[in-house]
Design an enzyme around this catalytic site. Sequence first.
Site, PDB file in Angstrom:
ATOM      1  N   THR A  89       4.202   8.433  -8.435  1.00  0.00           N
ATOM      2  CA  THR A  89       5.639   8.710  -8.524  1.00  0.00           C
ATOM      3  C   THR A  89       6.076   9.589  -7.353  1.00  0.00           C
ATOM      4  OG1 THR A  89       5.455   8.622 -10.910  1.00  0.00           O
ATOM      5  CG2 THR A  89       7.397   9.717 -10.030  1.00  0.00           C
TER       6      THR A  89
ATOM      7  N   GLY B  55       0.815  -1.220   0.000  1.00  0.00           N
ATOM      8  CA  GLY B  55       0.000   0.000   0.000  1.00  0.00           C
ATOM      9  C   GLY B  55       0.841   1.258   0.000  1.00  0.00           C
ATOM     10  N   TYR B  56       1.434   1.582  -1.154  1.00  0.00           N
ATOM     11  CA  TYR B  56       2.188   2.842  -1.273  1.00  0.00           C
ATOM     12  C   TYR B  56       1.314   3.909  -1.956  1.00  0.00           C
ATOM     13  CZ  TYR B  56       6.038  -0.581  -0.891  1.00  0.00           C
ATOM     14  OH  TYR B  56       6.859  -1.598  -0.509  1.00  0.00           O
ATOM     15  N   SER B  57       0.828   3.593  -3.179  1.00  0.00           N
ATOM     16  CA  SER B  57       0.205   4.615  -4.028  1.00  0.00           C
ATOM     17  C   SER B  57      -1.124   5.104  -3.472  1.00  0.00           C
ATOM     18  CB  SER B  57      -0.043   4.045  -5.428  1.00  0.00           C
ATOM     19  OG  SER B  57       1.141   3.542  -5.962  1.00  0.00           O
TER      20      SER B  57
ATOM     21  N   THR C 214       8.172   4.293 -12.617  1.00  0.00           N
ATOM     22  CA  THR C 214       7.991   4.447 -14.070  1.00  0.00           C
ATOM     23  C   THR C 214       9.343   4.581 -14.785  1.00  0.00           C
ATOM     24  OG1 THR C 214       7.862   6.863 -14.081  1.00  0.00           O
ATOM     25  CG2 THR C 214       5.809   5.674 -13.669  1.00  0.00           C
ATOM     26  N   ASN C 215       9.327   4.217 -16.070  1.00  0.00           N
ATOM     27  CA  ASN C 215      10.580   4.260 -16.837  1.00  0.00           C
ATOM     28  C   ASN C 215      11.111   5.682 -17.008  1.00  0.00           C
ATOM     29  OD1 ASN C 215      10.533   1.545 -16.966  1.00  0.00           O
ATOM     30  ND2 ASN C 215      10.340   1.381 -19.194  1.00  0.00           N
ATOM     31  N   GLU C 216      10.190   6.666 -17.028  1.00  0.00           N
ATOM     32  CA  GLU C 216      10.666   8.062 -17.136  1.00  0.00           C
ATOM     33  C   GLU C 216      11.563   8.372 -15.933  1.00  0.00           C
ATOM     34  OE1 GLU C 216       7.499   7.183 -17.485  1.00  0.00           O
ATOM     35  OE2 GLU C 216       7.032   7.752 -19.549  1.00  0.00           O
TER      36      GLU C 216
ATOM     37  N   GLU D 204      11.899  -5.193  -4.952  1.00  0.00           N
ATOM     38  CA  GLU D 204      10.856  -5.587  -5.920  1.00  0.00           C
ATOM     39  C   GLU D 204      11.415  -5.540  -7.346  1.00  0.00           C
ATOM     40  OE1 GLU D 204       7.182  -3.456  -5.203  1.00  0.00           O
ATOM     41  OE2 GLU D 204       6.411  -3.974  -7.187  1.00  0.00           O
TER      42      GLU D 204
HETATM   43  C1  LIG Z   1      -2.366  -2.418 -12.523  1.00  0.00           C
HETATM   44  C2  LIG Z   1      -1.632  -1.636 -11.501  1.00  0.00           C
HETATM   45  C3  LIG Z   1      -1.172  -2.270 -10.359  1.00  0.00           C
HETATM   46  C4  LIG Z   1      -0.505  -1.530  -9.365  1.00  0.00           C
HETATM   47  N1  LIG Z   1      -0.167  -2.143  -8.167  1.00  0.00           N
HETATM   48  C5  LIG Z   1       0.287  -1.375  -7.141  1.00  0.00           C
HETATM   49  C6  LIG Z   1       0.439  -1.927  -5.823  1.00  0.00           C
HETATM   50  O1  LIG Z   1       0.183  -3.099  -5.584  1.00  0.00           O
HETATM   51  N2  LIG Z   1       0.828  -1.099  -4.815  1.00  0.00           N
HETATM   52  C7  LIG Z   1       1.091   0.242  -5.023  1.00  0.00           C
HETATM   53  O2  LIG Z   1       1.421   0.934  -4.062  1.00  0.00           O
HETATM   54  N3  LIG Z   1       0.982   0.777  -6.264  1.00  0.00           N
HETATM   55  C8  LIG Z   1       0.570   0.013  -7.315  1.00  0.00           C
HETATM   56  N4  LIG Z   1       0.395   0.577  -8.573  1.00  0.00           N
HETATM   57  C9  LIG Z   1       0.687   1.998  -8.747  1.00  0.00           C
HETATM   58  C10 LIG Z   1       1.903   2.268  -9.604  1.00  0.00           C
HETATM   59  O3  LIG Z   1       3.082   1.990  -8.888  1.00  0.00           O
HETATM   60  C11 LIG Z   1       1.778   3.742 -10.013  1.00  0.00           C
HETATM   61  O4  LIG Z   1       0.780   3.773 -11.025  1.00  0.00           O
HETATM   62  C12 LIG Z   1       3.047   4.305 -10.523  1.00  0.00           C
HETATM   63  O5  LIG Z   1       3.956   4.462  -9.460  1.00  0.00           O
HETATM   64  C13 LIG Z   1       2.825   5.686 -11.193  1.00  0.00           C
HETATM   65  O6  LIG Z   1       2.080   6.517 -10.377  1.00  0.00           O
HETATM   66  P1  LIG Z   1       0.773   7.263 -10.950  1.00  0.00           P
HETATM   67  O7  LIG Z   1      -0.131   6.252 -11.567  1.00  0.00           O
HETATM   68  O8  LIG Z   1       0.217   8.115  -9.839  1.00  0.00           O
HETATM   69  O9  LIG Z   1       1.288   8.182 -12.120  1.00  0.00           O
HETATM   70  P2  LIG Z   1       2.018   9.598 -11.968  1.00  0.00           P
HETATM   71  O10 LIG Z   1       3.005   9.534 -10.872  1.00  0.00           O
HETATM   72  O11 LIG Z   1       0.975  10.649 -11.924  1.00  0.00           O
HETATM   73  O12 LIG Z   1       2.788   9.667 -13.342  1.00  0.00           O
HETATM   74  C14 LIG Z   1       2.137   9.927 -14.594  1.00  0.00           C
HETATM   75  C15 LIG Z   1       3.209  10.050 -15.668  1.00  0.00           C
HETATM   76  O13 LIG Z   1       4.066  11.192 -15.375  1.00  0.00           O
HETATM   77  C16 LIG Z   1       5.423  10.792 -15.301  1.00  0.00           C
HETATM   78  N5  LIG Z   1       6.133  11.501 -14.229  1.00  0.00           N
HETATM   79  C17 LIG Z   1       5.675  11.733 -12.976  1.00  0.00           C
HETATM   80  N6  LIG Z   1       6.608  12.382 -12.237  1.00  0.00           N
HETATM   81  C18 LIG Z   1       7.686  12.546 -13.061  1.00  0.00           C
HETATM   82  C19 LIG Z   1       8.980  13.139 -12.888  1.00  0.00           C
HETATM   83  N7  LIG Z   1       9.354  13.670 -11.728  1.00  0.00           N
HETATM   84  N8  LIG Z   1       9.824  13.110 -13.941  1.00  0.00           N
HETATM   85  C20 LIG Z   1       9.468  12.567 -15.130  1.00  0.00           C
HETATM   86  N9  LIG Z   1       8.246  11.993 -15.350  1.00  0.00           N
HETATM   87  C21 LIG Z   1       7.382  11.985 -14.333  1.00  0.00           C
HETATM   88  C22 LIG Z   1       5.396   9.301 -14.960  1.00  0.00           C
HETATM   89  O14 LIG Z   1       6.563   8.651 -15.393  1.00  0.00           O
HETATM   90  C23 LIG Z   1       4.141   8.841 -15.718  1.00  0.00           C
HETATM   91  O15 LIG Z   1       4.452   8.576 -17.068  1.00  0.00           O
HETATM   92  C24 LIG Z   1      -0.252  -0.136  -9.579  1.00  0.00           C
HETATM   93  C25 LIG Z   1      -0.700   0.493 -10.760  1.00  0.00           C
HETATM   94  C26 LIG Z   1      -1.408  -0.232 -11.693  1.00  0.00           C
HETATM   95  C27 LIG Z   1      -1.957   0.493 -12.896  1.00  0.00           C
END
Ligand SMILES: Cc1cc2nc3c(=O)[nH]c(=O)nc-3n(C[C@H](O)[C@H](O)[C@H](O)COP(=O)(O)OP(=O)(O)OC[C@H]3O[C@@H](n4cnc5c(N)ncnc54)[C@H](O)[C@@H]3O)c2cc1C
Length: 390
Positions: free
Chosen positions: A135, A127-129, A372-374, A243
């Site tokens: 991100t 439970g992080y997100s 994320t890869n970015e 992970e």
């Molecule tokens: C199917 C699925 C399963 C998941 N399972 C889990 C889980 O079990 N536990 C958990 O905690 N999370 C989970 N996640 C969450 C996942 O780790 C997040 O979706 C991920 O970390 C990205 O966060 P976000 O979706 O809020 O996107 P954002 O952080 O809003 O990012 C959106 C876009 O902006 C880019 N971006 C954001 N900040 C920057 C920066 N500083 N520099 C450059 N680019 C940037 C990102 O790379 C991305 O392309 C899951 C997500 C999905 C869809």
Amino acid sequence: MDYDLSPSERAWREEVRSFIAEHVDEALGRETREKGNEGRGPRARKFLDALRDRGWWGLAWPKEYGGLGKSAVEQWLFIDEIETAGAPMLPLTATSVAPTIMRIGSEEQKREWLPRIQTGSIDFALGYSEPEAGTDLASLRTRAELDGDEWVVNGQKMWNTMAHMATHNWLAVRTEPDAPKHKGISMMIVPMDAPGVSVQPIWVWPGLRTNALFLDNVRVPRSYLIGERGMGFYYAAMALNFERLSIGSIGMARRHFRSLVSAVKQLSRDGRPLREDPWVRERLARLQVEIDAARMIGLQVAWLLDKGDVPAAASSMAKIYVSELTQRIADTGCEILGLNGQLHAEEPTALADGRMQWLYRIAPMLAFGGGTNEVQRDIIGFLGYGLPRK
Ligand SMILES: Cc1cc2nc3c(=O)[nH]c(=O)nc-3n(C[C@H](O)[C@H](O)[C@H](O)COP(=O)(O)OP(=O)(O)OC[C@H]3O[C@@H](n4cnc5c(N)ncnc54)[C@H](O)[C@@H]3O)c2cc1C
């Protein structure tokens, strides 16, 4: 770097291979496909129990915690073999949460949680997100306040993937609202059966289930805060590093690539064997080279770890390369197989085990799972090449 495996590493790989030959069959593969991530079926449970009985859940754990103390290269070999065989992978509870508790928990906390993880009697969701914190994890708002000897937790988590099956949640919460945002977070264990915990399903493109998690005045014992108060941001980063070790493995994609090559060997198009088509041959050869490169990068990360380095930039490279290569394999597979590539495994005429469409849908997840890869590219920039952070 010496890319050759040592005799003991080779013996370990043989041991893993013979375990797989004995325990993995088509029925296990079918069950895993059918279940998706909706719980483990009896065959997957039996397989994971057999792994546990051998002590392999703790293969990377230090011996003092009942683990086997295997090296990073040996772990890499294990992950590569299991993924290539399409067998169920060790739960993140054992490979990400447990190693973090070992490093940050008090002796009492280690005694309480590690044996339960090792026997498989508990399993964690991560439970992080949150809706406004992905991100930028340090912006999370779920809060925990101390009331006597208990924490009272309120808030919402997003993408809490295993929440509907887990016994516990490994939760990042804000405990120091007045501290700078990176320093105000703690890691806490929350039992899923605690009053006030509720779970709502979210279905995503590959057919997988993830969840929203709601916490409404959930009370947990004070001792369930793991490690030091206010250090949770860094502990979450540590758990995510563990992970990433398995995300950087090409084993799964390599298995699907092999099925694609077998399908190409059988197929003809317009009366001509597909294997003679220069475009198809060129594409497959290019992917094979990239798969070999991905394995070498993964092995190098493991080797650096064993040398005592912290290969942050190299492991980001492995993660980017593997996730994007998996997408290229799926794209090429779907292009070569044409409409057949869209058939599911249950269709009798499906080629490549009917999994190319699945790989195509699941591959994008690898590009953001575990960071994320970015952001990984940024890490390579500033940690690998000393470029400014901003
Ligand atoms: C199917 C699925 C399963 C998941 N399972 C889990 C889980 O079990 N536990 C958990 O905690 N999370 C989970 N996640 C969450 C996942 O780790 C997040 O979706 C991920 O970390 C990205 O966060 P976000 O979706 O809020 O996107 P954002 O952080 O809003 O990012 C959106 C876009 O902006 C880019 N971006 C954001 N900040 C920057 C920066 N500083 N520099 C450059 N680019 C940037 C990102 O790379 C991305 O392309 C899951 C997500 C999905 C869809």
